[in-house]
Design an enzyme around this catalytic site. Structure first.
Site, PDB file in Angstrom:
ATOM      1  N   TRP A 133       0.835  -1.212   0.000  1.00 20.99           N
ATOM      2  CA  TRP A 133       0.000   0.000   0.000  1.00 20.99           C
ATOM      3  C   TRP A 133       0.864   1.254   0.000  1.00 20.99           C
ATOM      4  O   TRP A 133       0.542   2.232  -0.691  1.00 20.99           O
ATOM      5  CB  TRP A 133      -0.988  -0.026   1.168  1.00 20.99           C
ATOM      6  CG  TRP A 133      -1.940  -1.176   1.062  1.00 20.99           C
ATOM      7  CD1 TRP A 133      -2.060  -2.220   1.932  1.00 20.99           C
ATOM      8  CD2 TRP A 133      -2.899  -1.425   0.018  1.00 20.99           C
ATOM      9  NE1 TRP A 133      -3.022  -3.097   1.495  1.00 20.99           N
ATOM     10  CE2 TRP A 133      -3.549  -2.643   0.327  1.00 20.99           C
ATOM     11  CE3 TRP A 133      -3.266  -0.754  -1.150  1.00 20.99           C
ATOM     12  CZ2 TRP A 133      -4.549  -3.191  -0.481  1.00 20.99           C
ATOM     13  CZ3 TRP A 133      -4.258  -1.301  -1.961  1.00 20.99           C
ATOM     14  CH2 TRP A 133      -4.884  -2.492  -1.620  1.00 20.99           C
ATOM     15  N   ASP A 158      -1.741   6.650   6.283  1.00 19.01           N
ATOM     16  CA  ASP A 158      -2.773   5.716   5.825  1.00 19.01           C
ATOM     17  C   ASP A 158      -3.046   4.754   6.983  1.00 19.01           C
ATOM     18  O   ASP A 158      -2.222   3.893   7.291  1.00 19.01           O
ATOM     19  CB  ASP A 158      -2.256   4.959   4.589  1.00 19.01           C
ATOM     20  CG  ASP A 158      -3.230   3.884   4.096  1.00 19.01           C
ATOM     21  OD1 ASP A 158      -4.294   3.710   4.717  1.00 19.01           O
ATOM     22  OD2 ASP A 158      -2.902   3.222   3.084  1.00 19.01           O
ATOM     23  N   LYS A 197     -12.157  -1.807   6.616  1.00 17.91           N
ATOM     24  CA  LYS A 197     -11.292  -2.660   7.435  1.00 17.91           C
ATOM     25  C   LYS A 197     -11.670  -2.600   8.912  1.00 17.91           C
ATOM     26  O   LYS A 197     -11.517  -3.582   9.607  1.00 17.91           O
ATOM     27  CB  LYS A 197      -9.829  -2.260   7.251  1.00 17.91           C
ATOM     28  CG  LYS A 197      -9.395  -2.225   5.779  1.00 17.91           C
ATOM     29  CD  LYS A 197      -8.594  -3.420   5.355  1.00 17.91           C
ATOM     30  CE  LYS A 197      -8.408  -3.509   3.843  1.00 17.91           C
ATOM     31  NZ  LYS A 197      -7.640  -2.400   3.270  1.00 17.91           N
TER      32      LYS A 197
HETATM   33  C1  LIG Z   1      -7.028  -2.004   1.931  1.00 22.29           C
HETATM   34  C2  LIG Z   1      -6.018  -0.945   2.051  1.00 22.29           C
HETATM   35  C3  LIG Z   1      -5.921   0.100   1.110  1.00 22.29           C
HETATM   36  C4  LIG Z   1      -6.789   0.164  -0.125  1.00 22.29           C
HETATM   37  O1  LIG Z   1      -8.055   0.565   0.222  1.00 22.29           O
HETATM   38  P1  LIG Z   1      -9.190   0.763  -0.878  1.00 22.29           P
HETATM   39  O2  LIG Z   1     -10.292   1.364  -0.043  1.00 22.29           O
HETATM   40  O3  LIG Z   1      -9.514  -0.577  -1.434  1.00 22.29           O
HETATM   41  O4  LIG Z   1      -8.703   1.698  -1.912  1.00 22.29           O
HETATM   42  C5  LIG Z   1      -4.972   1.074   1.324  1.00 22.29           C
HETATM   43  N1  LIG Z   1      -4.166   1.051   2.375  1.00 22.29           N
HETATM   44  C6  LIG Z   1      -4.210   0.061   3.310  1.00 22.29           C
HETATM   45  C7  LIG Z   1      -3.279   0.075   4.467  1.00 22.29           C
HETATM   46  C8  LIG Z   1      -5.141  -0.963   3.161  1.00 22.29           C
HETATM   47  O5  LIG Z   1      -5.202  -1.944   4.076  1.00 22.29           O
END
Ligand SMILES: *Cc1c(COP(=O)(O)O)cnc(C)c1O
Length: 355
Positions: free
Chosen positions: A100, A167, A191
């Protein structure tokens, strides 16, 4: 029968949230309309949005500190580019701790110079780099707090004068931190917060307005802030279910209470991974292990069919590792119970006994 859901995302949410959400799909609070058919400009939905934005800030301890929360669309992946669009004038510093982070770096490069301050790519991201320095003239420093795929987590956030962007898609609202260290936090809902479709963005407003480029409206944080996260039709259902989950967390005692539960779950599973000769953990250093996503594999691949049959038979879902790591990944987000982790541990012990 309800499964023990270890899926990495979309993932488990509290059962009580599913029940409330399903009632709201049929009739929102007895008003004779479904949450899915109400105007997003109705008083009912404006209240949902305002409460969700406030409660997110409240959980993070960021109320009245110059921060605002937004619920946007496009997932965390859109934030990879929006962050750079809005903040990157000359150069930005990125810590590369996995897939990511890598994707965030790729997008940022479209907008300016990117300095990768450190990377754990040399060991397939099985550790968190610790010795690095952040250029003081960077527009911002970007990190990924929890590496969902590799099962590692940042345990300390560097001290720097540079604004920190993080993030937090896979560990937001799971552990206590000084969230005021961050100038911008983003997280896809699916998540730890709600259904896919909404992305929480928490912004310290004073970092905006410093780039010279023209920003298209939908990509401009200022535009969304100016319209209280209602510039266009928001993902109403995802925002509503996120609010229900944030309320569930508040009733439980907030982040301090859930952190205790998350720590207990992680200890239970990692202790078994370390004790059981049939399994080994992926992360090279114990301190880097993620309590949210535990990655592990078999020490003896010939036990694979037996172990897979056992956990499937125990009603466990979503345990397969990501293709870039292999093995197994147990995602233990906020709503997963200690009982579900115990079921997994029992299965691991059963696999050892029958080896
Ligand atoms: C799942 C995830 C993403 C991507 O998220 P989307 O909503 O599918 O774009 C980005 N960063 C992390 C740390 C993730 O776990």
């Amino acid at each position: 029968m309800k499964k023990h859901n270890f899926s990495p995302g979309p993932c488990i949410l509290p059962q009580s949230v599913f029940e409330k959400a399903s009632r709201a799909v049929l009739d929102y609070h007895g008003i004779g309309l479904s949450i899915l058919e109400m105007s997003h400009r109705s008083k009912e939905f404006v209240d949902v949005m305002e409460q969700a934005r406030e409660l997110a800030l409240e959980h993070l301890g960021l109320q009245n500190k110059g921060y605002k929360a937004l619920f946007l669309q496009g997932g965390a992946s859109t934030e990879f580019l929006m962050v750079a669009y809005n903040l990157l004038e000359n150069k930005a510093a990125y810590l590369n701790t996995g897939t990511w982070s890598n994707k965030a770096i790729k997008e940022a490069k479209l907008f300016g110079e990117v300095v990768e301050v450190a990377s754990s790519k040399d060991a397939n991201f099985n550790y968190i780099p610790k010795d690095y320095s952040i250029p003081s003239d960077a527009d911002y420093f970007h990190c990924t707090s929890n590496n969902t795929i590799f099962g590692t987590q940042l345990q300390s956030i560097p001290n720097t004068e540079v604004p920190i962007v993080c993030d937090m898609s896979s560990d937001i609202f799971s552990r206590e931190m000084d969230f005021s260290k961050f100038s911008l936090i983003y997280a896809g809902a699916q998540k730890n917060m709600g259904p896919a479709g909404a992305t929480l963005v928490v912004i310290k407003e004073d970092i905006l307005g410093k780039v010279s480029r023209v920003i298209p409206s939908m990509m401009d944080y200022k535009v969304h802030l100016g319209k209280d996260s209602m510039f266009n039709t928001p993902p109403v259902f995802s925002v509503y279910v996120s609010l229900l989950t944030l309320e569930w967390l508040k009733e439980l005692g907030g982040i301090p209470a859930i952190e205790k539960i998350n720590t207990a779950k992680a200890e239970l599973l990692y202790n078994e991974i370390d004790r059981n000769p049939l399994f080994k953990g992926f992360a090279a250093q114990i301190e880097d292990r993620s309590p949210m996503n535990a990655t592990f594999s078999l020490t003896d691949e010939s036990a694979k069919d037996r172990f897979d049959t056992l956990w499937n038979g125990a009603g466990i879902n979503g345990l397969n590792g990501h293709r870039s790591v292999g093995g197994y990944r147990a995602s233990m987000y906020n709503a997963l119970t200690l009982d579900s982790v115990q079921v997994l541990v029992d299965v691991m012990q059963e696999a050892e006994r029958t080896a």
